[in-house]
Design a protein around this motif. Structure first.
Motif, PDB file in Angstrom:
ATOM      1  N   PHE A 108     -78.266  -6.005  -5.620  1.00 45.91           N
ATOM      2  CA  PHE A 108     -78.566  -7.231  -4.881  1.00 45.91           C
ATOM      3  C   PHE A 108     -79.317  -8.219  -5.777  1.00 45.91           C
ATOM      4  CE2 PHE A 108     -80.992  -9.940  -2.046  1.00 45.91           C
ATOM      5  CZ  PHE A 108     -80.154 -10.156  -0.962  1.00 45.91           C
ATOM      6  N   THR A 109     -80.338  -7.721  -6.448  1.00 45.46           N
ATOM      7  CA  THR A 109     -81.144  -8.564  -7.331  1.00 45.46           C
ATOM      8  C   THR A 109     -80.332  -9.035  -8.535  1.00 45.46           C
ATOM      9  OG1 THR A 109     -83.160  -7.405  -6.675  1.00 45.46           O
ATOM     10  CG2 THR A 109     -83.225  -8.640  -8.739  1.00 45.46           C
ATOM     11  N   SER A 132     -67.881  -5.447  -0.103  1.00 44.47           N
ATOM     12  CA  SER A 132     -67.869  -6.607   0.796  1.00 44.47           C
ATOM     13  C   SER A 132     -69.182  -6.716   1.559  1.00 44.47           C
ATOM     14  CB  SER A 132     -66.699  -6.502   1.780  1.00 44.47           C
ATOM     15  OG  SER A 132     -65.459  -6.502   1.094  1.00 44.47           O
ATOM     16  N   ALA A 133     -69.734  -5.575   1.954  1.00 46.54           N
ATOM     17  CA  ALA A 133     -71.013  -5.591   2.673  1.00 46.54           C
ATOM     18  C   ALA A 133     -72.114  -6.181   1.811  1.00 46.54           C
ATOM     19  CB  ALA A 133     -71.381  -4.172   3.114  1.00 46.54           C
ATOM     20  N   LEU A 134     -72.143  -5.798   0.534  1.00 44.61           N
ATOM     21  CA  LEU A 134     -73.134  -6.347  -0.386  1.00 44.61           C
ATOM     22  C   LEU A 134     -72.917  -7.841  -0.571  1.00 44.61           C
ATOM     23  CD1 LEU A 134     -75.429  -6.084  -2.423  1.00 44.61           C
ATOM     24  CD2 LEU A 134     -73.734  -5.379  -4.138  1.00 44.61           C
ATOM     25  N   ALA A 135     -71.660  -8.246  -0.756  1.00 43.12           N
ATOM     26  CA  ALA A 135     -71.367  -9.670  -0.933  1.00 43.12           C
ATOM     27  C   ALA A 135     -71.780 -10.471   0.294  1.00 43.12           C
ATOM     28  CB  ALA A 135     -69.874  -9.857  -1.218  1.00 43.12           C
ATOM     29  N   SER A 136     -71.527  -9.912   1.480  1.00 45.05           N
ATOM     30  CA  SER A 136     -71.912 -10.591   2.725  1.00 45.05           C
ATOM     31  C   SER A 136     -73.424 -10.748   2.821  1.00 45.05           C
ATOM     32  CB  SER A 136     -71.375  -9.811   3.927  1.00 45.05           C
ATOM     33  OG  SER A 136     -71.882 -10.324   5.140  1.00 45.05           O
ATOM     34  N   SER A 137     -74.153  -9.690   2.501  1.00 47.89           N
ATOM     35  CA  SER A 137     -75.618  -9.745   2.571  1.00 47.89           C
ATOM     36  C   SER A 137     -76.179 -10.776   1.594  1.00 47.89           C
ATOM     37  CB  SER A 137     -76.208  -8.362   2.270  1.00 47.89           C
ATOM     38  OG  SER A 137     -75.811  -7.418   3.238  1.00 47.89           O
ATOM     39  N   ILE A 138     -75.609 -10.806   0.397  1.00 43.91           N
ATOM     40  CA  ILE A 138     -76.050 -11.787  -0.603  1.00 43.91           C
ATOM     41  C   ILE A 138     -75.716 -13.197  -0.135  1.00 43.91           C
ATOM     42  CG2 ILE A 138     -75.600 -12.637  -2.935  1.00 43.91           C
ATOM     43  CD1 ILE A 138     -75.213  -9.648  -3.720  1.00 43.91           C
ATOM     44  N   ALA A 139     -74.503 -13.364   0.411  1.00 43.62           N
ATOM     45  CA  ALA A 139     -74.092 -14.691   0.872  1.00 43.62           C
ATOM     46  C   ALA A 139     -75.025 -15.220   1.956  1.00 43.62           C
ATOM     47  CB  ALA A 139     -72.646 -14.634   1.382  1.00 43.62           C
ATOM     48  N   TRP A 140     -75.390 -14.360   2.895  1.00 43.66           N
ATOM     49  CA  TRP A 140     -76.294 -14.807   3.961  1.00 43.66           C
ATOM     50  C   TRP A 140     -77.687 -15.101   3.421  1.00 43.66           C
ATOM     51  CZ3 TRP A 140     -75.499 -16.810   8.490  1.00 43.66           C
ATOM     52  CH2 TRP A 140     -74.296 -16.561   9.157  1.00 43.66           C
ATOM     53  N   SER A 141     -78.093 -14.373   2.397  1.00 44.45           N
ATOM     54  CA  SER A 141     -79.423 -14.630   1.827  1.00 44.45           C
ATOM     55  C   SER A 141     -79.470 -15.961   1.074  1.00 44.45           C
ATOM     56  CB  SER A 141     -79.826 -13.490   0.881  1.00 44.45           C
ATOM     57  OG  SER A 141     -79.148 -13.574  -0.368  1.00 44.45           O
TER      58      SER A 141
END
Length: 371
Positions: A108-109, A132-141
């Protein structure tokens, strides 16, 4: 585009049109999604032209007429969307795939650091690892850092031409569909100069498409995240998404299963080991325990029976076999109607399907389908 419609190139507009008709036509467009989105069978080597397929379903033979219909449908979708209000004020939002991210703090970092320095990122790894879950979390952040939000595209086997068309539709550009294939990437680059978004190409199956997109469409320093099972070189920083460590995998499984503190700790650790820390397998296993009120020990025993049905699987040290056994067990416990939904919506745009859309196919009430 509203989160209730697919983020798949061109199919979003086609699905909107067909959804105005009968359930059988919705089933037809579902087939288009399968053809253009997954193609997991090795017997299929070429992807049909998506617009021609939609044209056939709509009874439109002229490509010019079809392009005009698609643009009109897309404009109607945008008018009905609560997310975007106009070309200069629109904000695109990514899908919210997970509420909690397990064991990905380092990645993530690293992704955020790369994007902050204008470096594209490729998240790669085997299916079900949570790319995709990681990409989604990063996108929302990061969504508030981009004036026009996040442009999320479920790619699958989509060619560059279709991706460019989709971007033109998202930005209500009346020129994109009029251009030939060679001219479209330059138009995308122009649009990216007018709109500031984080671009996510999710589930890319063709490495050359990602490379061409990055080289021809994306201005230097523009924010781009690609997820793929392939290790796609010459796009940006490569970040592998691998199995979860035992501690993170155990936490994921136990949270999904809603196990009380201190209950079946050793069995949970054993299950994580058997599944090799595979996030999707652990999520399914946890859901099975919760929904069917199974103990972890019972689930481990049932996985062996699932292996017998699949015949080619074994509940041994090979973690990939155990993951497949978990999928098999989960699928066999679905009702016939649910199995239809599972098979039909395995395409790359299924993450943004709605209960209403699914209920039209299986002819069931939305509450049941949602459950």
């Amino acid at each position: 585009m509203s989160s209730g419609w697919p983020r798949h190139p061109v199919l979003s507009a086609g699905l909107y049109l067909v959804a105005q008709g009968s359930g059988s036509r919705i089933a037809s467009i579902m087939v288009v999604g399968w053809l253009s989105g997954m193609m997991t069978s090795g017997t299929v080597t070429q992807v049909p032209n998506q617009r021609q397929l939609i044209g056939t379903l709509l009874g439109v033979s002229s490509m010019e007429d079809l392009n005009r219909i698609i643009v009109g449908a897309s404009a109607q979708l945008n008018r009905e969307s609560s997310i975007m209000t106009g070309p200069q004020s629109r904000r695109l939002l990514p899908p919210r795939l997970v509420s909690t991210l397990y064991g990905r703090a380092v990645q993530f970092t690293e992704v955020r650091d790369a994007l902050a320095h204008g470096e594209p990122v490729v998240l790669h790894g085997m299916a079900g690892m949570g790319k995709s879950a990681l990409a989604s979390s990063i996108a929302w952040s990061l969504v508030d850092d981009y004036p026009n939000g996040v442009l999320w595209i479920d790619c699958g086997y989509s060619p560059l031409d279709a991706i460019c068309d989709h971007i033109g539709i998202q930005f209500e550009d009346d020129q994109m569909l009029k251009l030939d294939t060679i001219a479209k990437p330059a138009r995308v680059r122009y649009l990216f100069g007018a709109y500031r978004v984080l671009v996510v190409l999710d589930n890319v199956w063709e490495a050359d498409v990602a490379r061409s997109f990055a080289q021809k469409c994306v201005p230097a320093g523009y924010s781009l995240v690609v997820t793929s099972r392939e290790k796609i070189a010459r796009v940006g920083r490569l970040i592998e998404i691998d199995s979860l460590a035992h501690e993170a995998g155990t936490a994921l499984f136990r949270d999904v299963a809603e196990l009380p503190a201190g209950q079946e700790i050793a069995e949970s650790v054993q299950l994580v080991r058997l599944l090799g820390g595979h996030p999707q397998g652990l999520t399914i296993a946890g859901a099975l325990c919760l929904e069917d009120a199974l103990s972890v020990r019972e689930l481990i025993q049932m996985l062996g029976k699932a292996e017998e049905r699949a015949r080619r699987l074994s509940l041994g040290e090979d973690a990939s076999n155990n993951v497949w056994a978990t999928f098999e067990l989960s699928y066999q416990r679905l009702s016939p109607e649910e199995q239809v939904v599972f098979r039909a919506f395995g395409g790359s745009w299924s993450k943004s399907s709605t209960a209403e859309m699914l209920s039209s196919i299986v002819q069931a009430d939305e509450d049941s389908v949602a459950q």
